[in-house]
Design a protein around this motif. Structure first.
Motif, PDB file in Angstrom:
ATOM      1  N   GLN A  86       5.872  79.158  68.548  1.00 12.88           N
ATOM      2  CA  GLN A  86       5.052  78.088  69.446  1.00 12.88           C
ATOM      3  C   GLN A  86       4.331  77.134  68.559  1.00 12.88           C
ATOM      4  OE1 GLN A  86       2.556  79.790  72.396  1.00 12.88           O
ATOM      5  NE2 GLN A  86       3.642  81.558  72.637  1.00 12.88           N
ATOM      6  N   ILE A  87       3.685  77.535  67.419  1.00 13.60           N
ATOM      7  CA  ILE A  87       3.225  76.449  66.542  1.00 13.60           C
ATOM      8  C   ILE A  87       4.150  75.669  65.884  1.00 13.60           C
ATOM      9  CG2 ILE A  87       2.055  76.058  64.388  1.00 13.60           C
ATOM     10  CD1 ILE A  87       0.190  78.858  64.997  1.00 13.60           C
ATOM     11  N   ARG A  88       5.268  76.244  65.544  1.00 15.42           N
ATOM     12  CA  ARG A  88       6.350  75.509  64.857  1.00 15.42           C
ATOM     13  C   ARG A  88       6.991  74.671  65.781  1.00 15.42           C
ATOM     14  NH1 ARG A  88       6.814  80.355  61.070  1.00 15.42           N
ATOM     15  NH2 ARG A  88       5.701  79.715  59.537  1.00 15.42           N
ATOM     16  N   SER A  89       7.189  75.083  67.040  1.00 13.80           N
ATOM     17  CA  SER A  89       7.937  74.165  67.989  1.00 13.80           C
ATOM     18  C   SER A  89       7.145  73.046  68.436  1.00 13.80           C
ATOM     19  CB  SER A  89       8.073  75.189  69.283  1.00 13.80           C
ATOM     20  OG  SER A  89       9.143  76.151  68.809  1.00 13.80           O
ATOM     21  N   LYS A  90       5.660  73.207  68.199  1.00 15.73           N
ATOM     22  CA  LYS A  90       4.886  72.125  68.525  1.00 15.73           C
ATOM     23  C   LYS A  90       5.031  70.877  67.572  1.00 15.73           C
ATOM     24  CE  LYS A  90       0.114  71.505  69.828  1.00 15.73           C
ATOM     25  NZ  LYS A  90      -1.228  72.465  69.803  1.00 15.73           N
ATOM     26  N   HIS A  91       5.519  71.306  66.379  1.00 15.15           N
ATOM     27  CA  HIS A  91       5.445  70.438  65.307  1.00 15.15           C
ATOM     28  C   HIS A  91       6.886  70.391  64.535  1.00 15.15           C
ATOM     29  CE1 HIS A  91       1.297  69.519  65.793  1.00 15.15           C
ATOM     30  NE2 HIS A  91       0.851  70.828  65.951  1.00 15.15           N
ATOM     31  N   ALA A  92       7.600  69.780  64.994  1.00 13.39           N
ATOM     32  CA  ALA A  92       9.073  69.590  64.401  1.00 13.39           C
ATOM     33  C   ALA A  92       9.178  69.945  62.754  1.00 13.39           C
ATOM     34  CB  ALA A  92       9.922  68.543  64.784  1.00 13.39           C
ATOM     35  N   VAL A  93       8.420  69.203  62.129  1.00  9.69           N
ATOM     36  CA  VAL A  93       8.439  69.275  60.688  1.00  9.69           C
ATOM     37  C   VAL A  93       7.986  70.707  60.128  1.00  9.69           C
ATOM     38  CG1 VAL A  93       6.062  68.521  60.134  1.00  9.69           C
ATOM     39  CG2 VAL A  93       7.813  68.328  58.595  1.00  9.69           C
ATOM     40  N   LEU A  94       7.185  71.521  61.131  1.00  7.73           N
ATOM     41  CA  LEU A  94       6.740  72.994  60.531  1.00  7.73           C
ATOM     42  C   LEU A  94       8.062  73.695  60.737  1.00  7.73           C
ATOM     43  CD1 LEU A  94       3.311  73.324  61.833  1.00  7.73           C
ATOM     44  CD2 LEU A  94       4.015  72.302  59.712  1.00  7.73           C
ATOM     45  N   LYS A  95       8.975  73.660  61.979  1.00  9.33           N
ATOM     46  CA  LYS A  95      10.229  74.130  62.126  1.00  9.33           C
ATOM     47  C   LYS A  95      11.105  73.953  60.845  1.00  9.33           C
ATOM     48  CE  LYS A  95      12.384  76.271  65.762  1.00  9.33           C
ATOM     49  NZ  LYS A  95      12.177  77.549  65.525  1.00  9.33           N
ATOM     50  N   ASP A  96      11.516  72.558  60.586  1.00 10.13           N
ATOM     51  CA  ASP A  96      12.276  72.150  59.650  1.00 10.13           C
ATOM     52  C   ASP A  96      11.755  73.114  58.251  1.00 10.13           C
ATOM     53  OD1 ASP A  96      13.539  70.633  61.229  1.00 10.13           O
ATOM     54  OD2 ASP A  96      12.441  68.876  60.575  1.00 10.13           O
ATOM     55  N   ILE A  97      10.517  73.061  57.896  1.00 16.41           N
ATOM     56  CA  ILE A  97      10.194  73.878  56.780  1.00 16.41           C
ATOM     57  C   ILE A  97      10.360  75.404  56.858  1.00 16.41           C
ATOM     58  CG2 ILE A  97       8.008  74.501  55.297  1.00 16.41           C
ATOM     59  CD1 ILE A  97       8.809  71.603  54.860  1.00 16.41           C
ATOM     60  N   GLU A  98      10.395  75.931  57.944  1.00 15.08           N
ATOM     61  CA  GLU A  98      10.565  77.337  58.020  1.00 15.08           C
ATOM     62  C   GLU A  98      11.988  77.484  57.881  1.00 15.08           C
ATOM     63  OE1 GLU A  98      10.287  80.587  61.903  1.00 15.08           O
ATOM     64  OE2 GLU A  98      10.714  78.557  62.065  1.00 15.08           O
ATOM     65  N   GLN A  99      12.972  76.748  58.431  1.00 15.16           N
ATOM     66  CA  GLN A  99      14.320  76.944  58.038  1.00 15.16           C
ATOM     67  C   GLN A  99      14.653  77.019  56.559  1.00 15.16           C
ATOM     68  OE1 GLN A  99      16.771  77.746  60.521  1.00 15.16           O
ATOM     69  NE2 GLN A  99      14.922  77.957  61.785  1.00 15.16           N
ATOM     70  N   ILE A 100      14.158  76.067  55.956  1.00 13.05           N
ATOM     71  CA  ILE A 100      14.570  76.068  54.362  1.00 13.05           C
ATOM     72  C   ILE A 100      13.639  77.186  53.731  1.00 13.05           C
ATOM     73  CG2 ILE A 100      14.052  74.792  52.358  1.00 13.05           C
ATOM     74  CD1 ILE A 100      14.006  72.259  54.080  1.00 13.05           C
ATOM     75  N   PRO A 163      -9.646  68.878  59.755  1.00 16.66           N
ATOM     76  CA  PRO A 163      -9.417  69.994  60.483  1.00 16.66           C
ATOM     77  C   PRO A 163      -9.624  70.140  61.942  1.00 16.66           C
ATOM     78  CG  PRO A 163     -10.900  70.590  58.933  1.00 16.66           C
ATOM     79  CD  PRO A 163     -10.648  69.035  58.805  1.00 16.66           C
ATOM     80  N   ASP A 164      -8.694  70.464  62.887  1.00 17.05           N
ATOM     81  CA  ASP A 164      -8.750  70.715  64.355  1.00 17.05           C
ATOM     82  C   ASP A 164      -7.798  71.932  64.686  1.00 17.05           C
ATOM     83  OD1 ASP A 164      -9.103  70.566  67.013  1.00 17.05           O
ATOM     84  OD2 ASP A 164      -8.543  68.381  67.218  1.00 17.05           O
ATOM     85  N   LYS A 165      -8.157  73.055  64.930  1.00 19.49           N
ATOM     86  CA  LYS A 165      -7.615  74.178  65.074  1.00 19.49           C
ATOM     87  C   LYS A 165      -6.890  73.892  66.472  1.00 19.49           C
ATOM     88  CE  LYS A 165     -10.429  77.582  67.444  1.00 19.49           C
ATOM     89  NZ  LYS A 165     -11.065  78.791  67.154  1.00 19.49           N
ATOM     90  N   SER A 166      -7.206  72.845  67.166  1.00 19.00           N
ATOM     91  CA  SER A 166      -6.359  72.776  68.540  1.00 19.00           C
ATOM     92  C   SER A 166      -4.998  72.199  68.027  1.00 19.00           C
ATOM     93  CB  SER A 166      -7.016  71.869  69.474  1.00 19.00           C
ATOM     94  OG  SER A 166      -7.253  70.363  68.948  1.00 19.00           O
ATOM     95  N   VAL A 167      -5.078  71.377  66.939  1.00 22.29           N
ATOM     96  CA  VAL A 167      -3.434  71.053  66.501  1.00 22.29           C
ATOM     97  C   VAL A 167      -2.614  72.147  66.413  1.00 22.29           C
ATOM     98  CG1 VAL A 167      -2.531  69.791  64.558  1.00 22.29           C
ATOM     99  CG2 VAL A 167      -4.437  68.870  65.452  1.00 22.29           C
ATOM    100  N   LEU A 168      -2.984  73.367  65.842  1.00 19.70           N
ATOM    101  CA  LEU A 168      -2.002  74.250  65.426  1.00 19.70           C
ATOM    102  C   LEU A 168      -2.135  75.446  66.680  1.00 19.70           C
ATOM    103  CD1 LEU A 168      -3.061  74.979  61.735  1.00 19.70           C
ATOM    104  CD2 LEU A 168      -1.146  73.970  62.715  1.00 19.70           C
ATOM    105  N   LEU A 169      -3.088  75.199  67.618  1.00 19.70           N
ATOM    106  CA  LEU A 169      -2.961  76.290  68.570  1.00 19.70           C
ATOM    107  C   LEU A 169      -1.821  76.280  69.552  1.00 19.70           C
ATOM    108  CD1 LEU A 169      -6.865  76.759  69.573  1.00 19.70           C
ATOM    109  CD2 LEU A 169      -5.316  78.446  68.460  1.00 19.70           C
TER     110      LEU A 169
END
Length: 170
Positions: A86-100, A163-169
């Protein structure tokens, strides 16, 4: 206070002292190699190693976040993959990083449509036979995607600055 938790004691410490620094190491190496005109196979191998180290570090941050906040969020260990997804889906770049990172980590992935480690590089051996003899040329290209790395670095650097944890929640 995070300062007393040490390098690996919180997602913020890990971000500040490991992940962002690994990215800077990669960017500095890249800049130095370009400036010095270094582009031999060994230079490219070193560059890929720094790139993968930075990618892996960036990919670990959401898991540090999960374990740090699972108690306050009511998450349990069985929910790890779901929450990280869910966190990675919320931020596309985190999903891209995960794939690599996952391609690098697992070599061959279960889902054949996902990136595999071999997809991250393109070694090429070229042999020419002519009247002057045999010429052998080895070339190596890799995935080092400076755009994705830069985007991920900017995302996490911005988070580090405010840092705002709501960005990652999720």
């Amino acid at each position: 206070m995070d300062v007393f938790k040490g390098l690996l004691g919180s997602h913020k410490c890990y971000l500040a002292h490991v992940a962002l620094d690994n990215c800077l190491d990669y960017f500095n190496l890249l800049e130095a190699q370009k400036k010095e005109g270094r582009d031999k196979i060994t230079d490219r191998y070193i560059r890929l190693r720094y790139f993968l180290n930075a990618i892996e570090s960036l990919n670990n941050i959401p898991e540090y976040f999960f374990h740090e906040h699972k108690g306050s969020q009511g998450w349990n260990d069985a929910q790890l993959r779901n929450v990280l997804g869910q966190i990675r889906s919320k931020h596309a770049v985190l999903k891209d990083i995960e794939q690599i990172a996952n391609a690098y980590k697992h070599c061959v992935r279960r889902n054949s449509d996902d990136m595999h480690a071999g997809d991250m590089q393109s070694p090429l051996l070229e042999i020419s036979i002519g009247s002057h003899g045999v010429k052998v040329k080895y070339m190596f290209e890799s995935i080092e995607d400076e755009e994705i790395m830069g985007e991920a670095f900017r995302f996490w650097h911005g988070y580090h600055q405010s840092p705002d944890k709501s960005v990652l929640l999720p």
